[in-house]
Design a protein around this motif. Structure first.
Motif, PDB file in Angstrom:
ATOM      1  N   MET A   1      -4.340  -0.643  -0.810  1.00 37.56           N
ATOM      2  CA  MET A   1      -5.272   0.232  -1.521  1.00 37.56           C
ATOM      3  C   MET A   1      -4.540   1.431  -2.128  1.00 37.56           C
ATOM      4  N   GLN A   2      -3.519   1.929  -1.458  1.00 37.74           N
ATOM      5  CA  GLN A   2      -2.755   3.048  -1.995  1.00 37.74           C
ATOM      6  C   GLN A   2      -1.919   2.632  -3.198  1.00 37.74           C
TER       7      GLN A   2
ATOM      8  N   LEU B   1      -2.349  -1.262 -11.200  1.00 37.85           N
ATOM      9  CA  LEU B   1      -3.219  -1.230 -12.380  1.00 37.85           C
ATOM     10  C   LEU B   1      -2.525  -0.552 -13.552  1.00 37.85           C
ATOM     11  N   ALA B   2      -1.817   0.533 -13.286  1.00 35.36           N
ATOM     12  CA  ALA B   2      -1.084   1.222 -14.350  1.00 35.36           C
ATOM     13  C   ALA B   2       0.016   0.326 -14.917  1.00 35.36           C
ATOM     14  N   ARG B   3       0.678  -0.410 -14.032  1.00 33.34           N
ATOM     15  CA  ARG B   3       1.741  -1.312 -14.490  1.00 33.34           C
ATOM     16  C   ARG B   3       1.175  -2.402 -15.390  1.00 33.34           C
TER      17      ARG B   3
ATOM     18  N   HIS C   1      -1.629  -2.227 -17.093  1.00 27.47           N
ATOM     19  CA  HIS C   1      -2.098  -1.574 -18.324  1.00 27.47           C
ATOM     20  C   HIS C   1      -0.934  -1.337 -19.286  1.00 27.47           C
TER      21      HIS C   1
ATOM     22  N   MET D   1      -2.657   0.171  -5.268  1.00 26.29           N
ATOM     23  CA  MET D   1      -3.467  -0.432  -6.322  1.00 26.29           C
ATOM     24  C   MET D   1      -3.427   0.350  -7.639  1.00 26.29           C
ATOM     25  N   PRO D   2      -3.537   1.688  -7.641  1.00 25.80           N
ATOM     26  CA  PRO D   2      -3.451   2.407  -8.927  1.00 25.80           C
ATOM     27  C   PRO D   2      -2.124   2.172  -9.646  1.00 25.80           C
ATOM     28  N   GLU D   3      -1.043   2.075  -8.881  1.00 28.81           N
ATOM     29  CA  GLU D   3       0.257   1.785  -9.503  1.00 28.81           C
ATOM     30  C   GLU D   3       0.245   0.406 -10.144  1.00 28.81           C
TER      31      GLU D   3
END
Length: 78
Positions: A27-28, A34-36, A38, A30-32
């Motif tokens: 979960m920590q 998603l950014a990758r 994107h 996940m934003p990375e």
């Protein structure tokens, strides 16, 4: 039958507690991820636009070459 279901539920609880740190890490991160993804999509889109632009410029240059050849041929034929 009832005991089998209870054992399965206990097994799931045990498995969930074992994977909790892994899930938290997931979960920590996940934003990375998603950014990758994107940024990868944006890079692919930019590459596609670059190829489209290059094809347009090639066609434009071919038309200019054809016009120049026609102009030269008309001068030579006169």
């Amino acid at each position: 039958m009832f005991q089998h279901t209870t054992m399965t539920a206990d097994a799931h609880r045990g498995a969930a507690s074992e994977t909790s740190p892994s899930r938290s890490l997931h979960m920590q991160l996940m934003p990375e991820a998603l950014a990758r993804v994107h940024m990868q999509e944006r890079l692919q889109e930019a590459e596609h636009e670059r190829l489209v632009r290059a094809a347009f410029l090639v066609r434009r240059a071919e038309r200019a070459t054809l016009r120049a050849r026609r102009a030269l041929a008309s001068v030579v034929m006169q």
